[in-house]
Design a protein around this motif. Structure first.
Motif, PDB file in Angstrom:
ATOM      1  N   TRP A 129      47.693  48.369  29.328  1.00 15.34           N
ATOM      2  CA  TRP A 129      48.717  47.947  30.385  1.00 15.34           C
ATOM      3  C   TRP A 129      49.440  46.816  29.848  1.00 15.34           C
ATOM      4  CZ3 TRP A 129      43.396  48.759  30.951  1.00 15.34           C
ATOM      5  CH2 TRP A 129      42.796  49.925  31.905  1.00 15.34           C
ATOM      6  N   ARG A 137      43.117  40.471  38.038  1.00 14.69           N
ATOM      7  CA  ARG A 137      42.096  41.415  37.644  1.00 14.69           C
ATOM      8  C   ARG A 137      41.033  40.822  37.198  1.00 14.69           C
ATOM      9  NH1 ARG A 137      45.255  46.528  35.039  1.00 14.69           N
ATOM     10  NH2 ARG A 137      46.635  47.105  36.691  1.00 14.69           N
ATOM     11  N   THR A 138      40.664  40.091  36.294  1.00 11.57           N
ATOM     12  CA  THR A 138      39.362  39.662  35.730  1.00 11.57           C
ATOM     13  C   THR A 138      38.680  38.959  36.826  1.00 11.57           C
ATOM     14  OG1 THR A 138      40.487  37.829  34.744  1.00 11.57           O
ATOM     15  CG2 THR A 138      40.087  39.653  33.345  1.00 11.57           C
ATOM     16  N   GLY A 185      37.005  41.263  38.983  1.00 10.85           N
ATOM     17  CA  GLY A 185      35.899  41.825  38.600  1.00 10.85           C
ATOM     18  C   GLY A 185      36.152  42.983  37.404  1.00 10.85           C
ATOM     19  N   GLU A 186      37.461  43.203  37.004  1.00  6.95           N
ATOM     20  CA  GLU A 186      37.606  44.331  35.992  1.00  6.95           C
ATOM     21  C   GLU A 186      37.131  43.728  34.791  1.00  6.95           C
ATOM     22  OE1 GLU A 186      41.148  46.297  35.823  1.00  6.95           O
ATOM     23  OE2 GLU A 186      41.642  45.787  37.960  1.00  6.95           O
ATOM     24  N   PRO A 187      36.541  44.583  33.790  1.00  6.12           N
ATOM     25  CA  PRO A 187      36.052  44.318  32.745  1.00  6.12           C
ATOM     26  C   PRO A 187      37.017  43.681  31.725  1.00  6.12           C
ATOM     27  CG  PRO A 187      35.764  46.638  32.949  1.00  6.12           C
ATOM     28  CD  PRO A 187      36.411  45.909  34.226  1.00  6.12           C
ATOM     29  N   ALA A 188      36.659  42.642  30.880  1.00  9.40           N
ATOM     30  CA  ALA A 188      37.640  42.362  29.909  1.00  9.40           C
ATOM     31  C   ALA A 188      36.677  41.484  28.654  1.00  9.40           C
ATOM     32  CB  ALA A 188      38.708  41.177  30.393  1.00  9.40           C
TER      33      ALA A 188
END
Length: 76
Positions: free
Chosen positions: A46, A56-57, A60-63
């Motif tokens: 993206w 986003r992080t 809770g979005e993984p990174a």
């Protein structure tokens, strides 16, 4: 063929000074061309602004481990 891109270094970070997990050099590359990613190495990609990535992080979005802190340091 790998495309040659010109970038400007915006940060050189050292773990003993920053608490980050590794030595990092961060470059800003401005281009309208899409990078030529190896599809075997990536399941998705993206284009995000630093603020969008942090949102986003935080949700809770993984990174990768230090990515959010790296963005906070380089794009205050």
């Amino acid at each position: 063929m790998v495309q040659a891109l010109e970038g400007q270094e915006i940060a050189a970070l050292f773990p003993f000074e920053t608490g980050l997990g590794s030595f990092m050099r961060v470059y800003e590359i401005r281009t309208d061309a899409a990078p030529d990613f190896n599809p075997a190495d990536f399941s998705a990609a993206w284009w995000l602004t630093p603020a969008e990535l942090l949102t986003r992080t935080k949700a809770g979005e993984p990174a990768k481990g230090d990515l959010a802190e790296l963005v906070r340091r380089c794009f205050p």
